[in-house]
Write a protein that holds these residues in place. Structure first.
Motif, PDB file in Angstrom:
ATOM      1  N   LYS A 166      21.136  -1.626 -30.423  1.00 40.48           N
ATOM      2  CA  LYS A 166      21.180  -1.061 -31.519  1.00 40.48           C
ATOM      3  C   LYS A 166      21.558   0.450 -31.368  1.00 40.48           C
ATOM      4  CE  LYS A 166      18.987  -4.256 -34.896  1.00 40.48           C
ATOM      5  NZ  LYS A 166      17.962  -4.663 -35.775  1.00 40.48           N
ATOM      6  N   TYR A 182      25.585  -8.164 -36.371  1.00 34.44           N
ATOM      7  CA  TYR A 182      24.064  -8.236 -36.099  1.00 34.44           C
ATOM      8  C   TYR A 182      24.060  -7.710 -34.574  1.00 34.44           C
ATOM      9  CZ  TYR A 182      23.521 -11.341 -40.143  1.00 34.44           C
ATOM     10  OH  TYR A 182      23.496 -11.966 -41.259  1.00 34.44           O
ATOM     11  N   TYR A 183      22.952  -7.189 -34.483  1.00 31.75           N
ATOM     12  CA  TYR A 183      22.567  -6.619 -33.021  1.00 31.75           C
ATOM     13  C   TYR A 183      21.496  -7.104 -32.386  1.00 31.75           C
ATOM     14  CZ  TYR A 183      26.827  -3.702 -34.046  1.00 31.75           C
ATOM     15  OH  TYR A 183      28.005  -3.380 -34.545  1.00 31.75           O
ATOM     16  N   ALA A 184      21.254  -7.138 -30.961  1.00 29.04           N
ATOM     17  CA  ALA A 184      20.003  -7.354 -30.550  1.00 29.04           C
ATOM     18  C   ALA A 184      19.205  -5.853 -30.425  1.00 29.04           C
ATOM     19  CB  ALA A 184      20.144  -7.441 -28.861  1.00 29.04           C
ATOM     20  N   ASP A 185      17.915  -5.809 -30.447  1.00 31.06           N
ATOM     21  CA  ASP A 185      17.256  -4.749 -30.642  1.00 31.06           C
ATOM     22  C   ASP A 185      17.615  -3.722 -29.428  1.00 31.06           C
ATOM     23  OD1 ASP A 185      14.174  -5.882 -32.282  1.00 31.06           O
ATOM     24  OD2 ASP A 185      16.352  -5.509 -33.084  1.00 31.06           O
ATOM     25  N   SER A 186      17.758  -4.401 -28.307  1.00 32.95           N
ATOM     26  CA  SER A 186      17.926  -3.372 -27.208  1.00 32.95           C
ATOM     27  C   SER A 186      19.358  -2.761 -27.273  1.00 32.95           C
ATOM     28  CB  SER A 186      17.909  -4.321 -25.733  1.00 32.95           C
ATOM     29  OG  SER A 186      18.919  -5.456 -26.064  1.00 32.95           O
ATOM     30  N   ARG A 208      22.004 -15.853 -32.966  1.00 37.00           N
ATOM     31  CA  ARG A 208      21.525 -15.797 -31.576  1.00 37.00           C
ATOM     32  C   ARG A 208      21.465 -17.046 -31.002  1.00 37.00           C
ATOM     33  NH1 ARG A 208      18.184 -11.365 -31.161  1.00 37.00           N
ATOM     34  NH2 ARG A 208      17.730 -10.143 -33.116  1.00 37.00           N
TER      35      ARG A 208
END
Length: 124
Positions: A65, A59-63, A106
């Motif tokens: 990706k 999983y990744y933060a949008d910032s 998160r």
């Protein structure tokens, strides 16, 4: 005694790359969630990426990706964060953390174990 030890931080120019490592000891690495968080001065700690070590789901933060990649080496009990295309806004203290396979990746409060942090500074 559980220990998470980060390494690999440092300084980079915008557009550059760094790779962070988190070596875990005294902990069952193969069936949990390992996360990377960061905290800039005056800001809350935020989730950057996580990996569920049993299946490798990430999983990744949008910032981040498309720029950052989290990976694991179960034989070495180590998690990595490859950071490419670094931006000045990526400047922060980066922390490795571990939790059980419950809840959102998160959620800072779910992580029981934390490393000491490694500083990443990106200049423009």
């Amino acid at each position: 005694q559980v220990q998470l030890v980060e390494s690999g931080g440092g300084s980079a120019q915008a557009g550059g790359s760094l790779r962070l490592s988190c070596a875990a000891s005294g902990y069952t690495f193969s069936s949990n969630c390992m996360g990377w968080f960061r905290q800039a001065p005056g800001k809350e700690r935020e989730g950057v990426a996580a990996i569920y070590t049993a299946g490798g789901t990430t999983y990744y933060a949008d910032s981040v990706k498309g720029r950052f990649t989290i990976s694991q080496d179960n034989a070495k009990n180590t998690v990595y964060l490859q950071m490419n295309g670094l931006k000045p806004e990526d400047t922060a203290m980066y922390y490795c953390a571990a939790k059980e396979n419950v809840g959102s990746w998160r959620d800072v409060l779910l992580y029981k174990y934390w490393g000491q942090g490694t500083q990443v500074t990106v200049s423009s």
